[in-house]
Enzyme design. Structure first.
Site, short mmCIF file in Angstrom:
data_model
loop_
_atom_site.label_atom_id
_atom_site.label_comp_id
_atom_site.label_asym_id
_atom_site.label_seq_id
_atom_site.Cartn_x
_atom_site.Cartn_y
_atom_site.Cartn_z
N ASN A 54 1.40 -0.51 6.05
CA ASN A 54 1.84 -1.09 4.81
C ASN A 54 2.48 -2.48 5.25
O ASN A 54 3.41 -2.13 5.91
CB ASN A 54 2.76 -0.22 3.96
CG ASN A 54 3.04 -0.99 2.64
OD1 ASN A 54 2.44 -2.20 2.12
ND2 ASN A 54 4.27 -0.71 1.96
N GLY A 55 2.29 -3.38 4.86
CA GLY A 55 2.81 -4.85 5.23
C GLY A 55 1.84 -5.78 5.82
O GLY A 55 0.53 -5.56 5.45
N GLU A 110 -2.61 -9.77 -17.20
CA GLU A 110 -2.71 -8.83 -16.33
C GLU A 110 -3.75 -7.68 -16.51
O GLU A 110 -4.32 -7.18 -15.96
CB GLU A 110 -1.14 -8.00 -16.45
CG GLU A 110 -0.06 -8.83 -15.48
CD GLU A 110 1.10 -7.98 -15.49
OE1 GLU A 110 1.76 -7.74 -16.51
OE2 GLU A 110 1.62 -7.66 -14.54
N ARG A 126 0.93 1.55 -5.81
CA ARG A 126 1.22 0.49 -4.80
C ARG A 126 -0.12 -0.19 -4.54
O ARG A 126 -0.07 -1.06 -3.82
CB ARG A 126 1.78 1.34 -3.68
CG ARG A 126 3.16 1.66 -3.72
CD ARG A 126 3.61 2.27 -2.60
NE ARG A 126 5.12 2.29 -2.54
CZ ARG A 126 5.81 1.15 -1.96
NH1 ARG A 126 5.15 0.53 -1.30
NH2 ARG A 126 7.01 1.23 -1.98
N LYS A 178 1.56 -10.47 -19.87
CA LYS A 178 0.86 -8.95 -20.08
C LYS A 178 -0.63 -9.18 -20.62
O LYS A 178 -1.26 -8.32 -20.07
CB LYS A 178 1.46 -8.42 -21.46
CG LYS A 178 2.98 -7.63 -21.56
CD LYS A 178 3.02 -6.78 -20.43
CE LYS A 178 3.19 -7.17 -19.14
NZ LYS A 178 4.27 -7.14 -18.18
N LYS A 201 1.58 -2.45 -8.47
CA LYS A 201 3.11 -2.44 -9.15
C LYS A 201 4.11 -2.76 -8.30
O LYS A 201 5.06 -3.51 -8.83
CB LYS A 201 3.48 -0.98 -9.75
CG LYS A 201 4.49 -1.02 -10.60
CD LYS A 201 4.57 0.05 -11.54
CE LYS A 201 5.74 -0.10 -12.81
NZ LYS A 201 5.42 -1.49 -13.56
N HIS A 238 1.29 -32.40 -26.02
CA HIS A 238 1.32 -33.24 -24.81
C HIS A 238 0.22 -32.89 -23.72
O HIS A 238 0.42 -32.80 -22.76
CB HIS A 238 2.36 -33.34 -24.08
CG HIS A 238 3.75 -33.84 -24.89
ND1 HIS A 238 3.72 -35.07 -25.32
CD2 HIS A 238 4.77 -33.25 -25.69
CE1 HIS A 238 4.86 -35.34 -26.27
NE2 HIS A 238 5.35 -33.91 -26.41
N TRP A 269 -3.95 -1.84 -1.04
CA TRP A 269 -4.10 -3.22 -1.91
C TRP A 269 -4.61 -4.20 -0.88
O TRP A 269 -3.63 -4.41 -0.06
CB TRP A 269 -2.85 -3.29 -2.73
CG TRP A 269 -2.76 -4.56 -3.55
CD1 TRP A 269 -3.39 -4.60 -4.78
CD2 TRP A 269 -2.38 -5.87 -3.09
NE1 TRP A 269 -3.25 -5.99 -5.24
CE2 TRP A 269 -2.56 -6.75 -4.40
CE3 TRP A 269 -1.67 -6.45 -2.25
CZ2 TRP A 269 -2.16 -7.95 -4.52
CZ3 TRP A 269 -1.62 -7.68 -2.14
CH2 TRP A 269 -1.88 -8.57 -3.21
N CYS A 285 0.93 -0.95 0.02
CA CYS A 285 -0.08 0.13 0.08
C CYS A 285 0.89 1.14 -0.09
O CYS A 285 2.02 1.29 0.04
CB CYS A 285 -0.86 -0.12 1.10
SG CYS A 285 -1.76 -1.56 1.57
N GLU A 332 6.00 -13.84 -21.26
CA GLU A 332 5.81 -12.59 -20.82
C GLU A 332 4.71 -12.15 -21.81
O GLU A 332 3.83 -11.29 -21.26
CB GLU A 332 7.04 -11.90 -21.41
CG GLU A 332 7.15 -10.29 -21.26
CD GLU A 332 6.60 -10.06 -19.77
OE1 GLU A 332 6.64 -10.79 -18.72
OE2 GLU A 332 6.33 -8.70 -19.62
C1 G6P Z 1 3.86 -7.19 -9.53
C2 G6P Z 1 3.72 -6.28 -10.62
C3 G6P Z 1 4.38 -7.21 -12.06
C4 G6P Z 1 5.85 -7.19 -11.74
C5 G6P Z 1 6.04 -8.03 -10.48
C6 G6P Z 1 7.69 -7.84 -10.08
O1 G6P Z 1 3.25 -8.59 -9.45
O2 G6P Z 1 2.19 -6.31 -11.08
O3 G6P Z 1 4.01 -6.33 -13.18
O4 G6P Z 1 6.48 -7.93 -12.79
O5 G6P Z 1 5.46 -7.47 -9.39
O6 G6P Z 1 7.81 -6.62 -9.61
P1 G6P Z 1 9.50 -5.94 -9.45
O7 G6P Z 1 8.97 -4.62 -9.02
O8 G6P Z 1 9.94 -6.73 -8.46
O9 G6P Z 1 10.06 -5.94 -10.80
#
Ligand code: G6P
Length: 588
Positions: free
Chosen positions: A95-96, A468, A27, A465, A583, A484, A71, A2, A461
């Site tokens: 936060n935590g 997400e 956050r 994306k 994020k 398989h 969050w 958060c 990846e």
């Molecule tokens: C979160 C984000 C992802 C990101 C991951 C790792 O889950 O939603 O998009 O790749 O954290 O984040 P970092 O800051 O460690 O790269």
């Protein structure tokens, strides 16, 4: 994870808190709140949803306050679970995760105390309120009973000009200027020209009192002298710059991010690291999410060109697998934010077991940077959209260079990286073409991304994306593994994206294309092998520039990022702030 912000000083607190929260929304953004104190009375305004929902609180009078954007971990996103939380004369933001919150709460309830939320955080307010003495001592006593991670800022009606804050395993910074004192979970929330900023270390406390400089204390409450950090205030005020979304802007910034991030590891400042890279016998790579995928790409390149036993691990698995860390292991921790709790814990564990730690991160002064022996920054610039884009490509630039140095240390050589720069620019221009693919994806049941070799990591990846930000179920899959089991899922409502950049493997991946086409799937091709374009089974394709196949995720990621972006928009989603995500994931 958060966002926390606090202010005490000469100005009205509410606008400062709201602006700070806005900058911290990456956050978390499921609920938000602020508390402002005036004449010893605390007014709390909380709302479910984003910070903009708090606009009526902007007019609150009072020159001291704390704020929070959430969050949810414990308790659904709702107004009653939003911070700040109050108990008696105490008001907190947190936060935590307080891991022993249930036991602490039971003990409070046994004393007849009532709780107003389902959060673990509320218990902090109860613990502090139950203590005697001044606020600093009360907060410290409460912390001694808490297990878990926290960054906390606290107000007390008994000390109407003071904020006390502390942290453990969750970042917190303090700032000050002529107008007042600030606390936040991240520098951007309080960054401003001429403002001094200090980073709190684990277990430290800070007292912010109107009209005085910030005071810092150790865990034993002994005074601590701190040096202000040197940060670039200008860097920290991002704007959309004419783009509709940050994500689109950040994809457009990929070429710049890559060229700025490519390190020259033989240069003076990196010479000690270069020595270590040359002597490294084992490489462990730990990361989460997108950063994990860049770690996989590095792993592949290291195997190919340095012939070194490397292994990429999901950080949350590494930390609990009792990893074997032989002497001369280098652990590469990759994290855009430098604050991801699992990555930090994995790096700390490897360090404890004797590994040297190399941080690859986009955020200066991050916790990861501070615990590492070596740092290779990515210079992607601030990334605001939750889904990582330019930071991925910048990580690849750094990690490929690291793999190249490891190869050189072993008397081998990796292909040069410089040709990637024009290729990235060209790929960005081509990437727009995927926009025309969107109608095939918008109503899809699920999507498959297929590839072999390095293309498989790009597939992972691309799939992440899409998941997400479009919320479409999808999978990145090794093209050879499809038959398989997974082929059972393919039908006319499962578009397939095939990624083909290695001429040696092209026919193999095209076999998978034939297999999915035969099951009714529409196939979309991302390739730089022109021969593949003649395949009549492909609905549409993007032809990218040539590049070394092992490095190809650097360019194939661009149309993949763009595809996710346009599909998300077509499905009515906000690509910058996807549901349920944040994020920076600072909890386990
Ligand atoms: C979160 C984000 C992802 C990101 C991951 C790792 O889950 O939603 O998009 O790749 O954290 O984040 P970092 O800051 O460690 O790269």
């Amino acid at each position: 994870m958060c966002g926390i912000v606090g202010y005490v000083g000469e100005r009205r607190a509410a606008p400062i808190l709201l602006d700070g929260l806005q900058r911290l929304e990456y956050r978390g953004y499921d609920s938000a709140g602020i508390a402002v104190m005036r004449g010893g009375q605390i007014t709390v305004v909380r709302r479910k949803g984003r910070v903009k929902g708090l606009s009526e609180a902007r007019s609150l009078e009072g020159k001291i306050g704390i704020g929070h954007t959430r969050w949810a971990t414990h308790g659904a996103p709702s107004e009653r679970n939003a911070h700040p939380h109050v108990c008696g004369k105490i008001c907190i933001v947190h936060n935590g995760i307080i891991e022993n919150a249930a036991a602490l709460r039971t003990a409070c309830e046994a004393r007849g105390e009532l709780f107003a939320s389902d959060t673990d955080s509320e218990v902090i307010a109860h613990l502090i309120a139950a203590e005697k003495g001044d606020l600093l001592h009360a907060v410290r006593a409460a912390c001694e009973r808490m297990v878990g991670s926290y960054a906390v800022a606290v107000l007390s009606q008994e000390e109407p000009e003071t904020i006390v804050c502390t942290r453990r395993a969750s970042p917190l910074v303090v700032g000050c200027d002529g107008d007042g004192l600030y606390v936040a979970s991240d520098i951007p929330a309080i960054a401003a020209k001429g403002r001094k900023v200090y980073v709190l270390e684990d277990g430290e406390f800070s007292v912010l009192r109107q009209g005085r400089p910030p005071r810092f204390y150790s865990g034993a409450l002994l005074p601590v002298e701190k040096t202000e950090i040197d940060y670039d205030a200008a860097e920290d005020v991002p704007a959309k710059g004419g783009f509709r979304h940050f994500m689109k802007k950040e994809i457009a910034e990929v070429p710049e991010a890559v060229s700025r991030s490519l390190p020259d590891l033989r240069k003076g400042e990196y010479s000690a690291l270069y020595e270590v890279l040359c002597q490294t016998k084992y490489l462990h790579i730990v990361a989460c999410g997108t950063a994990y995928h860049s770690g996989l790409c590095m792993n592949y390149v290291t195997h190919r060109f340095a012939r070194l036993p490397a292994e990429a691990y999901v950080a949350s698995e590494y930390r609990y697998m009792d990893p074997i860390v032989p002497a001369d292991t280098l652990l590469v921790a990759v994290s855009q934010s430098g604050e991801t709790a699992d990555t930090l814990a994995a790096a700390a564990l490897a360090k404890e077991r004797g590994a040297k730690v190399l941080a690859v991160t986009n955020v200066p002064y991050s916790s990861l940077e501070r615990l590492s022996d070596f740092v290779l920054p990515t210079y992607a610039g601030r990334e605001i959209a939750v889904a990582a884009t330019k930071s991925f490509n910048a990580q690849l630039a750094v990690l490929y260079a690291v793999a190249g140095a490891v190869a050189a240390g072993r008397g081998l050589s990796a292909p040069p990286l410089a040709p990637l720069l024009p290729a990235v620019r060209e790929a960005l221009a081509m990437a727009e073409q995927v926009r025309s693919w969107v109608p095939y994806f918008v109503g899809a049941k699920s999507v498959f991304f297929l590839g072999r070799g390095a293309d498989y990591f790009a597939a992972l990846e691309g799939s992440l994306k899409l998941k997400e930000i479009s919320y479409l179920p999808s999978e990145g899959y090794p093209a050879g593994e499809l038959k398989h089991g997974t082929l059972a899922l393919v039908d006319g409502r499962t578009p397939v994206v095939a990624i083909v950049t290695d001429p040696v493997l092209a026919d193999k991946t095209m076999n998978a294309v034939h297999e999915v086409y035969a099951r009714g799937a529409a196939v979309f091709l991302i390739t730089n092998v022109p021969e593949c374009l003649s395949c009549a089974e492909v609905t549409a394709s993007v032809l990218l520039p040539k590049c070394e196949p092992a490095y190809s995720p650097m360019i194939t990621s661009l149309p993949l990022q763009m595809l996710a972006y346009y599909v998300a928009i077509a499905r009515g989603n906000d690509p910058d702030k996807p549901r349920n995500l944040a994020k920076s994931v600072t909890v386990e």
